[in-house]
Design a protein around this motif. Structure first.
Motif, mmCIF file in Angstrom:
data_model
loop_
_atom_site.group_PDB
_atom_site.id
_atom_site.type_symbol
_atom_site.label_atom_id
_atom_site.label_comp_id
_atom_site.label_asym_id
_atom_site.label_seq_id
_atom_site.Cartn_x
_atom_site.Cartn_y
_atom_site.Cartn_z
ATOM 1 N N GLY A 1 -3.506 -3.579 -2.311
ATOM 2 C CA GLY A 1 -3.144 -3.532 -0.877
ATOM 3 C C GLY A 1 -3.806 -3.006 0.005
ATOM 4 N N GLY A 2 -4.544 -2.208 -0.312
ATOM 5 C CA GLY A 2 -5.219 -1.684 0.794
ATOM 6 C C GLY A 2 -6.114 -2.463 1.240
ATOM 7 N N ILE A 3 -7.026 -3.086 0.367
ATOM 8 C CA ILE A 3 -8.130 -4.302 0.626
ATOM 9 C C ILE A 3 -7.458 -5.212 1.517
ATOM 10 C CG2 ILE A 3 -9.732 -5.857 -0.208
ATOM 11 C CD1 ILE A 3 -9.962 -3.994 -2.630
ATOM 12 N N TRP A 4 -6.435 -5.745 1.249
ATOM 13 C CA TRP A 4 -5.536 -6.926 1.755
ATOM 14 C C TRP A 4 -5.161 -6.339 3.159
ATOM 15 C CZ3 TRP A 4 -0.235 -9.038 -0.144
ATOM 16 C CH2 TRP A 4 0.070 -10.196 0.473
ATOM 17 N N THR B 1 0.914 -1.270 -0.015
ATOM 18 C CA THR B 1 0.006 -0.005 -0.011
ATOM 19 C C THR B 1 0.786 1.221 -0.043
ATOM 20 O OG1 THR B 1 -1.356 -1.203 1.506
ATOM 21 C CG2 THR B 1 -1.793 1.053 1.010
ATOM 22 N N LEU B 2 2.085 1.222 0.694
ATOM 23 C CA LEU B 2 2.812 2.437 0.983
ATOM 24 C C LEU B 2 3.437 2.638 -0.286
ATOM 25 C CD1 LEU B 2 3.919 4.440 2.893
ATOM 26 C CD2 LEU B 2 6.030 2.762 3.199
ATOM 27 N N ILE B 3 4.029 1.611 -1.039
ATOM 28 C CA ILE B 3 4.681 1.684 -2.509
ATOM 29 C C ILE B 3 3.546 2.384 -3.408
ATOM 30 C CG2 ILE B 3 5.562 0.542 -4.263
ATOM 31 C CD1 ILE B 3 7.518 0.685 -2.296
ATOM 32 N N GLY B 4 2.266 1.788 -3.265
ATOM 33 C CA GLY B 4 1.090 2.134 -4.245
ATOM 34 C C GLY B 4 1.078 3.727 -3.990
ATOM 35 N N PHE B 5 0.818 3.986 -2.850
ATOM 36 C CA PHE B 5 0.412 5.417 -2.384
ATOM 37 C C PHE B 5 1.738 6.415 -2.911
ATOM 38 C CE2 PHE B 5 0.758 9.031 0.848
ATOM 39 C CZ PHE B 5 -0.559 9.499 0.602
ATOM 40 N N SER B 6 2.800 6.039 -2.334
ATOM 41 C CA SER B 6 3.864 6.928 -2.810
ATOM 42 C C SER B 6 4.274 6.998 -4.187
ATOM 43 C CB SER B 6 5.294 6.654 -1.985
ATOM 44 O OG SER B 6 5.544 5.521 -2.646
ATOM 45 N N ALA C 1 -2.003 1.936 -9.141
ATOM 46 C CA ALA C 1 -3.301 1.749 -8.954
ATOM 47 C C ALA C 1 -3.845 0.291 -8.298
ATOM 48 C CB ALA C 1 -4.376 1.632 -9.949
ATOM 49 N N ILE C 2 -3.025 -0.699 -9.050
ATOM 50 C CA ILE C 2 -3.208 -2.056 -8.288
ATOM 51 C C ILE C 2 -2.809 -2.260 -6.861
ATOM 52 C CG2 ILE C 2 -2.745 -4.744 -8.744
ATOM 53 C CD1 ILE C 2 -2.753 -4.053 -11.586
ATOM 54 N N LEU C 3 -1.405 -1.630 -6.879
ATOM 55 C CA LEU C 3 -0.904 -1.684 -5.672
ATOM 56 C C LEU C 3 -1.544 -0.950 -4.369
ATOM 57 C CD1 LEU C 3 3.028 -1.103 -6.522
ATOM 58 C CD2 LEU C 3 2.074 -3.265 -5.525
#
Lengths: 315, 431
Positions: free
Chosen positions: B404-407, B355-360, B398-400
């Motif tokens: 990642g958020g849901i997981w 999630t962190l990677i996706g967000f950043s 977006a996928i990450l």
């Protein structure tokens, strides 16, 4: 006459713009006890969204759509953010909106860049309406007054003539009682929050091209709106209106006065000299003190009359 | 409840922790010592000096926020005014009209901070809660505007500058090298922290807590909450002034930035992220935020977004801050059960990382679309330039982010179950 009438008109326009922002904020503050730091951020988002939309679908469509976008953002903030921090108390909610403002400000810088964007007055309204002592009064300012006045009337009718309005009014003063009577107060909160953000967005649409649409616009207007709300008093829309106009006038008039205390106290200042701190304070022109005045007013009223001009209870 | 479970960690162990922290502070410049040039790393020294001041500043802020429940949005005023006065002190020392050694100048800055704390505190302490926050906001804006306006004291927009070598020294040091200044800051940080720790043990500290928790009851007991607020405000002004004095000594220039709302906002973030309900919380916060400020700001245009999101996350999920999170592990650690959390934490860390990677990624891609392009920069990752206008990087982020958020949400629920079980088990045993 000319040094009075022109600032009077401009001060009124600025005051009405302040009122559009402050009315939403005062409703939120009075009902939920949350001083919404992000409110000016929503105003900024309104201006930027309107800028983008006015290029895509035109200014008039943006006037309708951009405030709705802001209302949706506001509802999202209330449902997914504020409601979760509610059980941690008012300070936590305040800090939540404070952090949100931080993110909105940086986010706007990221999406739209650091420089001002060329958000201009629509061509249809870009002409001087009349001349007053040699100074043009733009038609767009009259249009702003029209929108703000219409909104004032709409709020008034909504609050006094509809059932929702009556519940909102009751929640302003007695939230626990309203809840005990079986009304869904959280939903009223969401409604008011979204409504307040709608007004802020609308103010952004018409204020963004009246002032400058830039990332610093929220930080410069935000504290002034707090001053308006605190000065007007909690739980009172009319107090909010009066204080908006007063602050608008004070700021506009201060800029147009060129004198300083030194002009009144000529001999004394000549004796002190302008070379030291006391002399400098006395000889600073009123037009430069202008930005200080609202804050001095806020500190003063909080010290001596914490309920504000027409408030019903202490801040 | 069992005595052993309820008792806080032993005093001696806490003392060791403090001693270790100070030792790290002393040793740090020598860890990053460059043997080729025979000098300490300037970057590390600047960062550590900044940390020292910010530790004092946020600890002094916590005297209001954590200990008295007062939210101030203008605390930088006391810090900055202490800094301005220090510049004037140093200038006077240059004219031999101020015979105070540099080692004691922070104390003078603290005393001016105390003076301003008395003036501002007299005004602000009339109110509490939101009204107090608004008064301090107003006072902060007033002072910032005055700082830009008046030239004699504040130097206008350019600020005022000085030379710290003007002052004499008790130990015959020149203070030309920044490592000497760093040790001066470290010494004052330890002194100030000890002073503030001592204040929390005094009756005043206890009354501040009482007025925070229930000010009406404190009033019934015969204490005037206004006076308690006033004293806390004035004393926190003293320590903020020390921080400001060290700021002026380090940078040798003070502009209106030092009194501005941005710095006031910064100290709110530091103190809250660190944890306002613990004495050592602000120290953690100041160290973390300064690290982010010096490290992350080199890498990213948007580092303040990360700080803002961290802050909001703390407000929503961990209102007692980092120190609170660490403190919550205390009972488990004392029962020797911390090992049971290892696997759950590992499971949590994978989706959290995604999630962190996706967000950043989302933040950085957006910032490279606008600010990065305006500056003519390109996003380079693992030696490859990433085309921000093509859809591929966006789809990956977006996928990450979403996946990642849901997981992460699912793992969080599982983790909360294990956490609750462990703590309930601990309670059962101690009963």
């Amino acid at each position: 006459m000319e040094i009075v009438l022109n600032p009077l008109l401009n001060g009124f326009v600025y005051g009405m713009l302040l009122f559009m922002l402050a009315s939403g904020l005062t409703l939120i503050f009075s009902m939920m006890g949350v001083l919404n730091f992000a409110h000016a951020g929503i105003y900024m988002i309104g201006a930027y969204v309107a800028f983008d939309m006015s290029r895509l679908i035109g200014f008039w469509a943006a006037l309708i759509v951009a405030p709705l976008v802001c209302a949706a953002i506001g509802a999202g903030i209330e449902v997914w953010g504020l409601r979760r921090t509610h059980h941690n108390g008012h300070i936590a909610e305040l800090l939540f909106t404070f952090g949100l403002f931080f993110i909105i400000e940086r986010g706007v810088q990221m999406v739209w860049g650091m420089l001002p964007v060329p958000y201009r007055v629509p061509a249809l309204l870009d002409f001087p309406l009349f001349r007053l002592y040699g100074v043009d009064f733009p038609a767009y300012r009259a249009f702003m007054l029209l929108i703000a006045g219409g909104m004032l009337l709409a709020i008034r009718l909504l609050l006094t003539r509809t059932r929702v309005g009556l519940i909102i009014q009751a929640s302003l003063t007695h939230p626990q009682m309203v809840s005990s009577l079986g009304h869904n107060v959280p939903r009223v909160f969401t409604l008011v929050f979204a409504g307040g953000c709608y007004l802020a967005g609308l103010a952004g649409v018409i204020g963004g091209n009246y002032q400058v649409t830039e990332p610093a616009m929220a930080a410069s207007l935000g504290p002034i709106v707090f001053v308006v709300v605190v000065f007007g008093g909690l739980g009172s829309l009319s107090g909010c209106f009066v204080s908006s106009i007063v602050i608008g006038m004070v700021q506009t008039f201060a800029v147009s006065i060129d004198g300083s205390l030194a002009d009144l106290l000529g001999p004394i200042v000549a004796w002190i000299g302008t070379d030291n701190l006391a002399g400098e304070i006395l000889s600073i022109p009123v037009s430069r003190v202008g930005p200080l005045l609202p804050y001095a007013m806020m500190v003063g009223i909080l010290m001596f009359r914490p309920r504000g001009l027409m408030g019903t209870r202490d801040t | 409840m069992n005595e052993a479970a309820a008792k806080p960690p032993k005093r001696s162990r806490q003392l060791w922790l403090w001693a270790a922290l100070i030792l790290i502070g002393v040793a740090m410049p020598w860890v990053f010592y460059d043997w080729h040039t025979a000098r300490q790393s300037g970057f590390v020294l600047t960062m550590m000096s900044q940390m020292g001041m910010m530790v004092i500043f946020s600890l002094s802020y916590n005297m209001l926020m954590g200990q008295s429940g007062l939210l101030s949005f203008g605390h930088a005023v006391l810090f900055g005014l202490g800094g301005y006065c220090t510049v004037h002190f140093l200038e006077a020392a240059g004219h031999h009209s101020f015979p105070v050694p540099l080692e004691l100048i922070p104390l003078c800055a603290g005393l001016t901070g105390l003076g301003f704390g008395i003036v501002y505190g007299y005004i602000a302490a009339t109110q509490r809660a939101t009204a107090f926050a608004m008064i301090t906001l107003g006072l902060g804006e007033l002072t910032t505007t005055a700082g830009i306006m008046f030239h004699h004291f504040f130097g206008g927009e350019g600020g005022i500058s000085t030379d710290r070598t003007n002052a004499s020294s008790l130990f015959g040091l020149s203070y030309g090298a920044s490592v000497q200044v760093y040790y001066l800051i470290l010494a004052w940080t330890v002194l100030a922290a000890l002073g503030m720790l001592f204040l929390t043990k005094t009756p005043l500290g206890a009354m501040a807590n009482a007025t925070r928790d229930n000010f009406e009851r404190a009033r019934f007991m015969g204490y005037d909450p206004r006076r308690v607020r006033f004293l806390q405000f004035a004393l926190s002004g003293f320590f903020a002034g020390i921080g400001g004095g060290l700021y002026a000594i380090t940078y040798e220039i003070v502009t209106y930035d030092a009194v501005s709302g941005a710095l006031s906002a910064n100290v709110v973030l530091m103190t809250y992220i660190g944890g306002a309900t613990f004495f050592y919380g602000p120290i953690l916060g100041a160290i973390l935020i300064t690290l982010l400020q010096s490290g992350l700001s080199l890498l990213s245009n948007a580092w303040l977004i990360y700080v803002g999101v961290l802050f909001i996350g703390m407000v929503t999920f961990a209102p007692s801050g980092l120190a609170g999170i660490i403190g919550a592990h205390g009972p488990l650690a004392r029962a020797g059960r911390l090992g049971r959390l290892l696997v759950p934490y590992l499971r949590l860390s994978i989706p959290a990382f995604a999630t962190l990677i996706g967000f950043s990624g989302a933040v950085e891609l957006t910032s490279f679309l606008t600010i990065g392009e305006a500056q003519g920069k390109h996003l380079v990752l693992f030696g490859e330039t990433i085309q921000v206008w093509t859809p591929q990087p966006w789809i990956v982020t977006a996928i990450l982010l979403i996946g990642g958020g849901i997981w992460l949400r699912r793992e969080c629920r599982a983790f909360a179950r294990i956490w609750d079980d462990l703590n309930a088990d601990l309670k059962d045993r101690s009963l």
